[in-house]
Design a protein around this motif. Structure first.
Motif, PDB file in Angstrom:
ATOM      1  N   LEU A 150       1.134  -0.398  -0.149  1.00  0.00           N
ATOM      2  CA  LEU A 150      -0.215  -0.264  -0.264  1.00  0.00           C
ATOM      3  C   LEU A 150       1.044   1.312   0.028  1.00  0.00           C
ATOM      4  CD1 LEU A 150      -2.920  -1.122   2.251  1.00  0.00           C
ATOM      5  CD2 LEU A 150      -2.324  -0.336   0.307  1.00  0.00           C
ATOM      6  N   VAL A 151       2.244   0.837   0.669  1.00  0.00           N
ATOM      7  CA  VAL A 151       3.119   1.924   0.818  1.00  0.00           C
ATOM      8  C   VAL A 151       3.167   2.391  -1.025  1.00  0.00           C
ATOM      9  CG1 VAL A 151       5.396   2.546   1.671  1.00  0.00           C
ATOM     10  CG2 VAL A 151       3.465   2.161   3.154  1.00  0.00           C
ATOM     11  N   HIS A 152       3.898   1.287  -1.351  1.00  0.00           N
ATOM     12  CA  HIS A 152       4.583   1.790  -2.039  1.00  0.00           C
ATOM     13  C   HIS A 152       2.922   2.098  -3.655  1.00  0.00           C
ATOM     14  CE1 HIS A 152       7.975  -1.260  -1.599  1.00  0.00           C
ATOM     15  NE2 HIS A 152       7.854   0.184  -1.112  1.00  0.00           N
ATOM     16  N   ALA A 153       1.925   1.645  -3.732  1.00  0.00           N
ATOM     17  CA  ALA A 153       0.944   1.990  -3.873  1.00  0.00           C
ATOM     18  C   ALA A 153       0.526   3.658  -3.656  1.00  0.00           C
ATOM     19  CB  ALA A 153      -0.043   1.313  -3.992  1.00  0.00           C
ATOM     20  N   ALA A 154       0.838   3.801  -3.178  1.00  0.00           N
ATOM     21  CA  ALA A 154       0.291   5.940  -2.427  1.00  0.00           C
ATOM     22  C   ALA A 154       1.730   6.502  -3.103  1.00  0.00           C
ATOM     23  CB  ALA A 154       0.335   5.678  -0.734  1.00  0.00           C
ATOM     24  N   ILE A 155       3.038   6.059  -2.793  1.00  0.00           N
ATOM     25  CA  ILE A 155       3.728   6.655  -3.374  1.00  0.00           C
ATOM     26  C   ILE A 155       3.814   6.670  -5.005  1.00  0.00           C
ATOM     27  CG2 ILE A 155       5.829   6.453  -4.856  1.00  0.00           C
ATOM     28  CD1 ILE A 155       6.263   7.412  -2.425  1.00  0.00           C
ATOM     29  N   ARG A 156       3.187   5.615  -6.113  1.00  0.00           N
ATOM     30  CA  ARG A 156       2.586   5.745  -7.336  1.00  0.00           C
ATOM     31  C   ARG A 156       1.710   6.791  -7.536  1.00  0.00           C
ATOM     32  NH1 ARG A 156       3.831  -0.099  -6.862  1.00  0.00           N
ATOM     33  NH2 ARG A 156       1.621  -0.167  -6.544  1.00  0.00           N
ATOM     34  N   LEU A 157       0.868   7.067  -6.067  1.00  0.00           N
ATOM     35  CA  LEU A 157      -0.234   7.645  -6.763  1.00  0.00           C
ATOM     36  C   LEU A 157       0.389   9.170  -6.933  1.00  0.00           C
ATOM     37  CD1 LEU A 157      -3.649   8.019  -6.608  1.00  0.00           C
ATOM     38  CD2 LEU A 157      -3.518   8.412  -4.542  1.00  0.00           C
ATOM     39  N   VAL A 158       0.899   9.348  -6.321  1.00  0.00           N
ATOM     40  CA  VAL A 158       1.839  10.709  -5.823  1.00  0.00           C
ATOM     41  C   VAL A 158       2.680  10.933  -6.999  1.00  0.00           C
ATOM     42  CG1 VAL A 158       0.558  11.009  -4.083  1.00  0.00           C
ATOM     43  CG2 VAL A 158       2.286  11.230  -3.506  1.00  0.00           C
ATOM     44  N   ARG A 159       3.185  10.278  -7.723  1.00  0.00           N
ATOM     45  CA  ARG A 159       4.412   9.839  -8.519  1.00  0.00           C
ATOM     46  C   ARG A 159       5.851  10.502  -7.715  1.00  0.00           C
ATOM     47  NH1 ARG A 159       2.561  10.291 -13.676  1.00  0.00           N
ATOM     48  NH2 ARG A 159       0.556  11.046 -14.691  1.00  0.00           N
ATOM     49  N   GLY A 160       5.730   9.784  -6.587  1.00  0.00           N
ATOM     50  CA  GLY A 160       6.957   9.681  -5.597  1.00  0.00           C
ATOM     51  C   GLY A 160       6.926  11.321  -4.771  1.00  0.00           C
ATOM     52  N   ARG A 161       5.856  12.132  -5.197  1.00  0.00           N
ATOM     53  CA  ARG A 161       6.024  13.224  -4.243  1.00  0.00           C
ATOM     54  C   ARG A 161       6.027  13.095  -2.457  1.00  0.00           C
ATOM     55  NH1 ARG A 161       4.437  15.428  -8.995  1.00  0.00           N
ATOM     56  NH2 ARG A 161       2.488  14.976  -8.252  1.00  0.00           N
ATOM     57  N   ILE A 162       6.621  12.861  -1.745  1.00  0.00           N
ATOM     58  CA  ILE A 162       6.223  12.534  -0.624  1.00  0.00           C
ATOM     59  C   ILE A 162       5.550  13.113   0.175  1.00  0.00           C
ATOM     60  CG2 ILE A 162       7.014  11.355   1.487  1.00  0.00           C
ATOM     61  CD1 ILE A 162       9.366  10.079   0.139  1.00  0.00           C
ATOM     62  N   ALA A 163       5.746  14.679  -0.119  1.00  0.00           N
ATOM     63  CA  ALA A 163       5.039  15.498   0.873  1.00  0.00           C
ATOM     64  C   ALA A 163       4.034  15.774   0.327  1.00  0.00           C
ATOM     65  CB  ALA A 163       5.567  16.894   0.440  1.00  0.00           C
ATOM     66  N   LEU A 164       3.073  15.312  -0.491  1.00  0.00           N
ATOM     67  CA  LEU A 164       2.024  15.115  -0.769  1.00  0.00           C
ATOM     68  C   LEU A 164       0.904  14.397  -0.031  1.00  0.00           C
ATOM     69  CD1 LEU A 164       1.230  15.692  -4.547  1.00  0.00           C
ATOM     70  CD2 LEU A 164       1.301  17.614  -3.165  1.00  0.00           C
ATOM     71  N   ILE A 165       1.682  13.388   0.232  1.00  0.00           N
ATOM     72  CA  ILE A 165       1.113  11.846   1.055  1.00  0.00           C
ATOM     73  C   ILE A 165       0.036  11.797   2.280  1.00  0.00           C
ATOM     74  CG2 ILE A 165       1.528   9.801   2.222  1.00  0.00           C
ATOM     75  CD1 ILE A 165       1.654   9.415  -0.638  1.00  0.00           C
ATOM     76  N   PRO A 166       0.802  13.084   2.878  1.00  0.00           N
ATOM     77  CA  PRO A 166      -0.655  13.874   4.613  1.00  0.00           C
ATOM     78  C   PRO A 166      -1.496  14.209   4.205  1.00  0.00           C
ATOM     79  CG  PRO A 166       2.043  13.813   4.967  1.00  0.00           C
ATOM     80  CD  PRO A 166       2.313  13.599   3.219  1.00  0.00           C
ATOM     81  N   TRP A 167      -1.120  14.969   2.838  1.00  0.00           N
ATOM     82  CA  TRP A 167      -2.576  15.913   2.472  1.00  0.00           C
ATOM     83  C   TRP A 167      -3.927  15.078   1.443  1.00  0.00           C
ATOM     84  CZ3 TRP A 167      -3.807  20.215   4.648  1.00  0.00           C
ATOM     85  CH2 TRP A 167      -2.493  21.224   4.986  1.00  0.00           C
ATOM     86  N   VAL A 168      -3.106  13.204   1.011  1.00  0.00           N
ATOM     87  CA  VAL A 168      -3.699  12.475   0.885  1.00  0.00           C
ATOM     88  C   VAL A 168      -4.492  11.798   1.595  1.00  0.00           C
ATOM     89  CG1 VAL A 168      -4.259  10.497  -0.870  1.00  0.00           C
ATOM     90  CG2 VAL A 168      -2.398  12.767  -1.641  1.00  0.00           C
ATOM     91  N   MET A 169      -3.899  11.210   3.021  1.00  0.00           N
ATOM     92  CA  MET A 169      -4.300  11.064   4.075  1.00  0.00           C
ATOM     93  C   MET A 169      -5.483  11.731   4.551  1.00  0.00           C
ATOM     94  SD  MET A 169      -3.174   8.227   3.536  1.00  0.00           S
ATOM     95  CE  MET A 169      -2.076   7.173   2.931  1.00  0.00           C
ATOM     96  N   PHE A 170      -5.148  13.658   4.385  1.00  0.00           N
ATOM     97  CA  PHE A 170      -6.402  13.872   5.207  1.00  0.00           C
ATOM     98  C   PHE A 170      -7.760  14.204   4.083  1.00  0.00           C
ATOM     99  CE2 PHE A 170      -7.794  18.384   4.632  1.00  0.00           C
ATOM    100  CZ  PHE A 170      -8.478  19.242   6.919  1.00  0.00           C
ATOM    101  N   ALA A 171      -7.434  14.305   2.811  1.00  0.00           N
ATOM    102  CA  ALA A 171      -8.389  14.083   2.159  1.00  0.00           C
ATOM    103  C   ALA A 171      -9.682  12.325   1.997  1.00  0.00           C
ATOM    104  CB  ALA A 171      -7.973  14.341   0.384  1.00  0.00           C
ATOM    105  N   ILE A 172      -8.817  12.123   2.435  1.00  0.00           N
ATOM    106  CA  ILE A 172      -9.498  10.522   2.044  1.00  0.00           C
ATOM    107  C   ILE A 172     -10.503  10.568   3.136  1.00  0.00           C
ATOM    108  CG2 ILE A 172      -9.131   8.135   2.468  1.00  0.00           C
ATOM    109  CD1 ILE A 172      -6.695   8.193   0.845  1.00  0.00           C
ATOM    110  N   THR A 173      -9.723  10.715   4.355  1.00  0.00           N
ATOM    111  CA  THR A 173     -10.378  10.568   5.903  1.00  0.00           C
ATOM    112  C   THR A 173     -11.530  11.616   6.122  1.00  0.00           C
ATOM    113  OG1 THR A 173      -8.845  11.814   6.687  1.00  0.00           O
ATOM    114  CG2 THR A 173      -9.191   8.999   7.467  1.00  0.00           C
ATOM    115  N   GLY A 174     -11.491  13.328   5.538  1.00  0.00           N
ATOM    116  CA  GLY A 174     -12.332  14.271   4.968  1.00  0.00           C
ATOM    117  C   GLY A 174     -13.382  13.656   4.769  1.00  0.00           C
TER     118      GLY A 174
END
Length: 431
Positions: free
Chosen positions: A79-103
């Protein structure tokens, strides 16, 4: 001294002893519940255990059991690698992706703890693998859940709007929703800046490869843990675990089933089919966290049974100075909600605010929105359901240290946010 004041002082003593003597606060709280409940309030064992959070116990055990299995068989790495692929490797976006998903989950009707139970283990596994602050990631997940939590079709929004209608108060569903969303977005942005989010902007993880910290390991010649190097292969066990996670989402959101019982059942099924990878999972259930949270909430239940919460609320309501009463009610909502049900606190405090709202000096819409934000934004506290889930879900951390971090952060939120929302939402409507 009244019984209510004694119960408050004993709670303070529990905090002091647990902090200075490194004793599990839950064990102390159980002893305090027995002493105060039996000797001061005259409760029998059934009365004391009435406050035991059985549902939260099952949620904590079930969710941490299921995700311990997911860690053991490589699902969280996948799942971690899938998340990296989703944001094209931009780690800084992952916390905001998690914010958006739970929201998004809470906005469409998920109960906030259910959304956090689903997202937090994945988010915190990612944080552990890429060296992101677990406090940053956990706060983003919880504030995301609360940011979407007051949409007109959400659980929180429906409850608060229903209370407002029942009490014949003026209300605005849009103001309530946007007020909570903006407040949590602002807090999330501050947390992102203060806890290292900006430093992540220069870091990239390869979509199928290793994170920056693993690249450092390779340079020093250290061997990577098995299952974390390169692309994680989709095995039958990982596929079944992913299916179990989807089933958990469907069960909770689609059929309104209990998140704890659902996750526990799915974990048992996976353990039965793949006993080798699941054998150690029971030992990885966050038992110290379960003891801590259940003990504290049992004591809070004794306080509620004694009338301590009503005692404090009524004392504030009788002050006679509307603006002062308004800010104190916001603080009571924040403090109590950090240990108890946010919905229950809102259900108690909004009716308490009716007498001075009826005078017309305080704007009802702003006051209700401020109360709702104050009573929910503090769910980052490790004693609330959401905070407890974050604490229990974090892998490879010093739990005592992480608990203290969450407690300090929750204390700062309790101290700052009620005053801020009172100043922005209540004061302008006074007069």
């Amino acid at each position: 001294m009244s019984a209510e004041l004694i119960s408050i002082l004993v709670l303070a003593v529990v905090f002091v002893i647990a902090t200075t003597r490194s004793i599990n606060m839950g064990a102390l709280a159980f002893a305090a519940a027995f002493g105060v409940g039996g000797l001061v309030a005259g409760l029998d064992a059934d009365g004391i255990f009435a406050g035991f959070p059985g549902d939260l116990f099952v949620v904590l055990v079930g969710v941490t059991y299921l995700f311990a299995i997911a860690r053991a068989n490589g699902t969280t790495d996948w799942l971690v690698h899938a998340a990296i692929r989703l944001v094209r490797g931009r780690i800084a976006l992952i916390p905001w992706v998690m914010f958006a998903i739970t929201g998004a989950l809470t906005a469409i009707g998920a109960v906030s703890p259910a959304a956090v139970a689903i997202v937090a283990p994945i988010a915190l596994s990612f944080a552990a693998q890429y060296g992101i602050s677990p406090l940053l990631m956990g706060a983003m997940v919880v504030h995301g859940a609360q940011g979407g939590g007051f949409s007109p079709i959400s659980i929180y929004g429906s409850i608060v709007n229903g209370i407002v209608e029942r009490e014949n108060l003026p209300g605005s569903e849009l103001t309530l929703f946007l007020g909570s969303l903006v407040a949590n977005l602002v807090i999330a942005a501050v947390v992102f800046v203060l806890f290292g989010g900006l430093k992540l902007s220069g870091r990239r993880g390869e979509p199928g490869g290793t994170g920056p910290e693993r690249q450092g390991e390779e340079r020093t010649g250290e061997r990577e843990p098995e299952g974390t190097r390169g692309t994680v292969r989709l095995t039958p066990a990982i596929g079944a675990t992913l299916a179990a996670l989807v089933a958990l989402v469907v069960a909770v959101l689609g059929f309104d089933l209990d998140a704890g019982l659902s996750s526990l059942t799915l974990a048992v099924v996976l353990s039965t089919v793949w006993p080798d990878t699941s054998r150690k999972a029971v030992g990885e259930i966050a038992w110290p966290t379960v003891l801590l949270i259940c003990g504290v909430l049992t004591y809070v239940g004794v306080m509620e049974e004694m009338g301590t919460i009503d005692y404090a609320g009524n004392a504030v309501g009788d002050i006679g100075i509307p603006l002062l009463a308004a800010v104190l009610l916001c603080y009571i909502g924040a403090i109590v909600s950090a240990f108890a049900s946010s919905v229950g606190i809102m259900g108690a405090l909004i009716p308490l605010a009716v007498p001075f709202l009826a005078q017309g000096e305080i704007g009802a819409i702003g006051m209700i929105t401020a109360l709702a934000i104050s009573a929910t934004v503090v769910d980052v506290s490790p004693f609330s359901t959401n905070g407890a889930l974050v604490l229990a879900a974090a892998p490879d951390v010093d739990r005592e240290r992480f608990f203290r971090q969450l407690m300090v952060y929750g204390g700062i939120v309790v101290a700052v946010v009620p005053a801020a929302v009172w100043l922005v939402l209540v004061v302008p409507g006074f007069g």
